[in-house]
Enzyme design. Structure first.
Site, PDB file in Angstrom:
ATOM      1  N   CYS A 130       0.784  -1.148   0.074  1.00  0.00           N
ATOM      2  CA  CYS A 130       0.159  -0.106   0.028  1.00  0.00           C
ATOM      3  C   CYS A 130       1.019   1.202   0.018  1.00  0.00           C
ATOM      4  O   CYS A 130       1.570   1.522   1.199  1.00  0.00           O
ATOM      5  CB  CYS A 130      -0.853  -0.003   1.181  1.00  0.00           C
ATOM      6  SG  CYS A 130      -2.045   1.374   1.211  1.00  0.00           S
ATOM      7  N   CYS A 133      -0.524   4.349   2.641  1.00  0.00           N
ATOM      8  CA  CYS A 133      -0.502   4.232   3.739  1.00  0.00           C
ATOM      9  C   CYS A 133      -0.394   2.784   4.217  1.00  0.00           C
ATOM     10  O   CYS A 133       0.902   2.307   3.963  1.00  0.00           O
ATOM     11  CB  CYS A 133      -1.948   4.729   4.396  1.00  0.00           C
ATOM     12  SG  CYS A 133      -3.445   4.034   3.671  1.00  0.00           S
ATOM     13  N   SER A 134      -1.154   2.226   4.783  1.00  0.00           N
ATOM     14  CA  SER A 134      -1.046   0.664   5.067  1.00  0.00           C
ATOM     15  C   SER A 134      -2.401   0.173   4.840  1.00  0.00           C
ATOM     16  O   SER A 134      -2.765  -0.931   5.976  1.00  0.00           O
ATOM     17  CB  SER A 134      -0.785   0.654   6.670  1.00  0.00           C
ATOM     18  OG  SER A 134      -1.580   1.194   7.617  1.00  0.00           O
ATOM     19  N   CYS A 135      -2.984   0.004   4.098  1.00  0.00           N
ATOM     20  CA  CYS A 135      -4.306  -0.508   3.787  1.00  0.00           C
ATOM     21  C   CYS A 135      -4.019  -2.310   3.583  1.00  0.00           C
ATOM     22  O   CYS A 135      -3.171  -2.529   2.831  1.00  0.00           O
ATOM     23  CB  CYS A 135      -5.057  -0.149   2.294  1.00  0.00           C
ATOM     24  SG  CYS A 135      -5.686   1.563   2.471  1.00  0.00           S
TER      25      CYS A 135
END
Length: 231
Positions: A130, A133-135
């Site tokens: 991702c 961000c950190s999906c």
């Protein structure tokens, strides 16, 4: 995956936009620290403050963490992969409509509403990142590891995917195509790893035990069963 209260609160703080910068080791093998990191100390302090002010119930937090450790996490994704390996019809449904196929096993919900499953083959290797961000697909993989949320992984996976894979100990031949899939808040990916040799006679439960979180992110392959496991 090992999840503790500090890991969970760290993920929650990051998701809320707090200015926390997790440390990413350069290799897949993490060294243990004798002294907690600055991040760990801040998370512990945050937990203590929330409990002290009555905003978080420690027992409820333990229950929630236990759910992510034992009910929500890579074990769920491993069951999905094992079913796909064992059932060609299910595999086709999974690759065609991942949401519906995953829901057949009872998984779904927040952070996993819209899923796509990509299959590794002898000629194609997929990996997930991702970049914004950190999906991450929580219902099937649980909480994202620290390295997945770090800026180096998010940027270098796109620029130099083979180099990143090499740091995880996965060196692919030059004739294998590497495809990088960028997860978003609207769409999350899961890798269907190649089924290892020597597993023809294994049950779904035995197959699921072989599948790791990293293999479903695409930074590792599934290893064959250890000696002594009936195949």
């Amino acid at each position: 995956m090992t999840t503790n209260r500090r890991d969970f609160l760290s993920a929650a703080v990051t998701a809320a936009g707090a200015a926390l910068t997790p440390e990413l080791p350069h290799t897949h093998d993490h060294e243990h620290q004798a002294v907690p990191s600055d991040l760990a100390l801040r998370v512990k302090a945050l937990e203590s403050l929330l409990v002290e002010k009555g905003l978080v119930d420690r027992a409820a937090l333990d229950t929630l963490i236990d759910a992510y450790e034992h009910k929500i996490g890579p074990r769920n994704g491993a069951r999905v992969v094992a079913r796909a390996w064992a059932d060609p019809a299910y595999k086709q449904r999974l690759l065609t409509n991942a949401d519906a196929a995953i829901a057949e096993l009872g998984y779904g919900g927040m952070q996993g509403e819209h899923m796509v499953v990509v299959e590794n083959t002898p000629k194609v290797h997929n990996m997930i990142v991702c970049t914004l961000c950190s999906c991450y697909p929580w219902p099937v993989l649980g909480l994202p590891p620290v390295w997945y949320k770090s800026a180096p992984y998010r940027s270098r996976s796109v620029i130099d995917p083979r180099g990143v894979l090499s740091e995880f100990g996965l060196n692919l031949p030059a004739d294998i195509e590497v495809r990088v899939w960028d997860s978003t808040a609207e769409l999350r990916y899961l890798v269907l790893p190649e089924r290892p040799a020597g597993t023809t006679q294994l049950s779904e439960e035995q197959l699921a035990a072989l599948v790791t979180r990293d293999s479903m992110v695409g930074v590792a392959k599934v290893a064959p069963p250890q000696a002594g496991v009936s195949a």
